[in-house]
Design a protein around this motif. Structure first.
Motif, mmCIF file in Angstrom:
data_model
loop_
_atom_site.group_PDB
_atom_site.id
_atom_site.type_symbol
_atom_site.label_atom_id
_atom_site.label_comp_id
_atom_site.label_asym_id
_atom_site.label_seq_id
_atom_site.Cartn_x
_atom_site.Cartn_y
_atom_site.Cartn_z
ATOM 1 N N GLY A 192 76.148 11.769 65.638
ATOM 2 C CA GLY A 192 74.658 12.120 65.679
ATOM 3 C C GLY A 192 73.491 11.201 65.262
ATOM 4 N N ASP A 193 73.995 9.827 64.877
ATOM 5 C CA ASP A 193 73.424 8.769 64.475
ATOM 6 C C ASP A 193 73.536 7.723 65.506
ATOM 7 O OD1 ASP A 193 71.979 6.894 63.110
ATOM 8 O OD2 ASP A 193 72.976 7.039 61.174
ATOM 9 N N THR A 194 72.252 7.141 65.599
ATOM 10 C CA THR A 194 72.305 5.842 66.791
ATOM 11 C C THR A 194 72.620 4.655 66.040
ATOM 12 O OG1 THR A 194 70.106 5.742 66.748
ATOM 13 C CG2 THR A 194 71.001 7.153 68.450
ATOM 14 N N ALA A 195 72.539 4.433 64.753
ATOM 15 C CA ALA A 195 72.392 3.149 63.919
ATOM 16 C C ALA A 195 73.950 2.902 64.192
ATOM 17 C CB ALA A 195 71.813 3.346 62.437
ATOM 18 N N MET A 196 74.211 1.544 64.583
ATOM 19 C CA MET A 196 75.571 0.946 64.521
ATOM 20 C C MET A 196 75.992 0.408 63.635
ATOM 21 S SD MET A 196 76.386 1.822 67.591
ATOM 22 C CE MET A 196 78.005 0.940 67.644
ATOM 23 N N ARG A 197 77.061 0.575 63.020
ATOM 24 C CA ARG A 197 77.756 0.172 61.726
ATOM 25 C C ARG A 197 79.109 -0.747 62.092
ATOM 26 N NH1 ARG A 197 75.770 2.811 57.313
ATOM 27 N NH2 ARG A 197 77.591 2.129 56.225
ATOM 28 N N SER A 455 61.591 -0.519 61.716
ATOM 29 C CA SER A 455 60.868 -0.110 62.944
ATOM 30 C C SER A 455 61.781 0.080 63.747
ATOM 31 C CB SER A 455 59.844 -1.365 63.039
ATOM 32 O OG SER A 455 59.133 -1.104 64.444
ATOM 33 N N ALA A 456 61.437 0.931 65.069
ATOM 34 C CA ALA A 456 62.116 0.943 66.440
ATOM 35 C C ALA A 456 61.008 1.302 67.215
ATOM 36 C CB ALA A 456 62.951 2.434 66.151
ATOM 37 N N SER A 457 61.393 0.898 68.492
ATOM 38 C CA SER A 457 60.592 1.068 69.568
ATOM 39 C C SER A 457 60.164 2.589 69.824
ATOM 40 C CB SER A 457 61.301 0.339 71.075
ATOM 41 O OG SER A 457 61.510 -0.810 71.003
ATOM 42 N N GLY A 458 58.791 2.772 69.807
ATOM 43 C CA GLY A 458 58.151 3.925 69.940
ATOM 44 C C GLY A 458 58.136 4.823 68.790
ATOM 45 N N ARG A 459 58.498 4.365 67.601
ATOM 46 C CA ARG A 459 58.574 5.026 66.177
ATOM 47 C C ARG A 459 57.781 4.386 65.255
ATOM 48 N NH1 ARG A 459 64.795 6.036 65.531
ATOM 49 N NH2 ARG A 459 63.986 6.873 63.520
ATOM 50 N N GLY A 460 56.939 3.620 65.589
ATOM 51 C CA GLY A 460 56.097 3.080 64.254
ATOM 52 C C GLY A 460 56.830 1.930 63.400
ATOM 53 N N THR A 461 55.950 1.417 62.594
ATOM 54 C CA THR A 461 56.475 0.205 61.728
ATOM 55 C C THR A 461 55.867 0.525 60.179
ATOM 56 O OG1 THR A 461 56.605 -1.351 63.649
ATOM 57 C CG2 THR A 461 56.631 -2.181 61.632
ATOM 58 N N THR A 462 56.915 0.395 59.537
ATOM 59 C CA THR A 462 56.721 0.317 57.892
ATOM 60 C C THR A 462 57.105 -1.125 57.466
ATOM 61 O OG1 THR A 462 57.106 2.620 57.803
ATOM 62 C CG2 THR A 462 57.000 1.501 55.913
ATOM 63 N N PHE A 463 56.006 -1.601 56.645
ATOM 64 C CA PHE A 463 56.170 -2.882 55.918
ATOM 65 C C PHE A 463 56.132 -2.498 54.485
ATOM 66 C CE2 PHE A 463 54.768 -4.964 59.656
ATOM 67 C CZ PHE A 463 55.497 -6.089 60.029
ATOM 68 N N ARG A 464 57.385 -2.858 53.827
ATOM 69 C CA ARG A 464 57.269 -2.706 52.207
ATOM 70 C C ARG A 464 57.420 -4.056 51.468
ATOM 71 N NH1 ARG A 464 60.986 1.168 54.516
ATOM 72 N NH2 ARG A 464 60.014 3.383 54.179
ATOM 73 N N VAL A 465 56.286 -4.338 50.664
ATOM 74 C CA VAL A 465 56.603 -5.586 49.817
ATOM 75 C C VAL A 465 57.046 -5.004 48.492
ATOM 76 C CG1 VAL A 465 54.962 -7.412 49.095
ATOM 77 C CG2 VAL A 465 54.591 -6.392 51.193
#
Length: 487
Positions: A192-197, A455-465
């Motif tokens: 159920g997850d698309t993140a490759m490991r 970030s991911a295409s179509g899902r916005g971006t979050t920068f954390r400093v």
């Protein structure tokens, strides 16, 4: 530990490592002989062969173990086939503290089998040649988010885990040619997850009840590979920074001559002379070029930087009206301050530049409008967070975190990997210099901080400093003292 047919140690757990005074990986390199006192090695080989023989069975013997420091300790070895296998042996090593309990061979075999499948590490999988699963332990199933009962009897390719087909085919070719399969990396994902490991897999052909099966020992190496990629990316950016600083310094010297000479030429003309306007255009272009060199110097950490105690909450409040005008009416801006003052040691003008550049980047990612959130929080990064993070994380410790999250078009992995490189841009020609985010990267480094992007295409971006915090005494006039871990 697991012992192979050539007396190689296929797996050594932390308990054996502690007992022998060796790292678990080191304990696997020397084979069984390296773990046994020299005068007993021949006897141990005979006992292992007896346990492996079809007519043999579990063997229990007193063995003198050779520690890494040269000391010899008395132990008791219980040796039995791994399950019903005859090629791979499961050896339970226990330091002798009391007489061994009485019991028959069936009790020893059952105990060894239970220990084998109950081990918390590594992940173990037993397969038929056609990849039908006939055995799996809890760690393997937990890694892919399945229950043991759900995978027994299923074919490996029927599971929703995205296994790398090419790597699997390579493993089968190696086994078919009698080659050992050691630490082959295979890509997969959780159900159920698309993140490759990534998993490191070693496979052994063993004999069970007269036919061959495959015993796979698996170890997740996703975090290790992520750290290696982070190091490579950091080294590349550092090299680019040194090059950018060198070029910018030399170019800045040339611009100084151009600007000074231009001023002299312009002043030599009368106010009504049309050529004065031409010189003004030259000076304007030279000043623009000087601005670019300043950004390059910032990326290379060579620009003038004047840090002082500053509350990041106040920086966000002060720049909020400017950012709102910059975004326009179609993008809703919301800022959230930390509950307590967020003191850091930084140049406030540089922090404003960080916010400005990240906001411009977010605006360009939302051409149809959207939402932008800027949040300041005090956070503690733990070891577990670093190990499980999909993005690069700072070392464990306390931080003041500035998050900038947009609802824009997002970006793919290739763009993320080059995001902070100078002159890299996805904008059309004439719409950007490609120095905005590299400037942010340079400023954050000057603050001894860390920046991550999710970030991911179509899902916005979050920068954390993430910035190292200062003690709350900074609210007074005295210089605060650092606390927590610096990135």
């Amino acid at each position: 530990m697991l012992v192979g047919p050539a007396l190689q140690v296929l797996m050594a757990n932390p308990a054996l490592a502690r007992l022998t005074g060796r790292d678990a990986a080191v304990a696997m390199t020397g084979g069984v002989d390296a773990l046994v006192a020299p005068d007993q090695r021949e006897a141990v080989r005979e006992w292992l062969a007896r346990a492996r023989a079809p007519e043999g069975g579990p063997v229990e013997r007193a063995v003198r173990v050779l520690r890494a420091d040269g000391a010899v300790i008395d132990t008791r070895w219980a040796i039995a086939p791994a399950g019903d296998a005859t090629d791979v042996l499961l050896v339970h090593v226990q330091e002798t503290r009391a007489p061994p309990p009485e019991g028959g061979e069936d009790l020893a075999r059952d105990a060894m089998t239970r220990v084998f499948w109950a081990m918390p590490d590594p992940a173990v999988l037993v397969l038929e040649r056609d990849e039908t699963i006939i055995g799996a332990n809890e760690p393997w199933c937990a890694a892919i988010d399945y229950r043991v009962a759900d995978v027994i009897g299923a074919r490996l390719d029927s599971l929703d885990i995205g296994l790398d087909a090419a790597a699997r085919a390579s493993v089968h070719r190696m086994l078919a040619h009698g080659k050992a399969v050691r630490n082959v990396e295979i890509a997969y994902h959780r159900r159920g997850d698309t993140a490759m490991r990534r998993a490191s897999v070693s496979v052994e052909v063993v004999h069970v009840s007269g036919h061959e099966v495959l015993l796979a020992i698996c170890r997740d190496v996703t975090a290790e590979r992520g750290m290696e990629e982070h190091r490579r990316r950091t080294q590349r950016l550092e090299a680019l920074g040194r090059l950018a600083s060198s070029v910018a310094h030399d170019f800045n010297n040339l611009l100084t001559v151009i600007l000074a000479s231009g001023q002299l030429v312009g002043n030599s003309f009368d106010a009504s002379d049309a050529r004065r306007g031409d010189v003004a255009e030259i000076l304007k272009a030279a000043r623009s070029a000087a601005g670019l060199t300043k950004q390059l110097l910032t990326f290379g950490r060579s620009a003038t930087y004047e840090p002082r105690p500053v509350d990041l909450n106040n920086v966000v409040r002060n720049v909020h009206p400017i950012l709102a005008r910059l975004l326009g009416p179609d993008i809703r801006l919301r800022s959230v301050a930390a509950r307590e003052p967020a003191w850091v040691l930084a140049d406030p003008t540089a922090l404003e530049q960080v916010l400005l550049n990240l906001t411009v980047n977010a605006r360009d990612a939302m051409p149809e409008g959207g939402r932008l959130l800027i949040a300041v929080t005090a956070v503690t990064v733990t070891d577990a967070m670093v190990r499980g993070a999909a993005a690069d994380m700072p070392p464990p410790g306390s931080y003041v975190r500035l998050a900038v999250r947009d609802s824009g078009i997002g970006m793919d992995e290739h763009t993320r990997s080059r995001l902070f490189e100078p002159f890299f841009t996805t904008k059309s020609v004439g719409r950007g210099t490609g120095l905005g985010l590299s400037t942010v990267y340079g400023i954050v480094n000057q603050c001894e901080g860390c920046i991550t992007v999710e970030s991911a295409s179509g899902r916005g971006t979050t920068f954390r400093v993430y910035l190292p915090p200062l003690a709350a005494s900074g609210a007074g006039g005295e210089r605060p003292v650092r606390r927590g871990a610096a990135a």
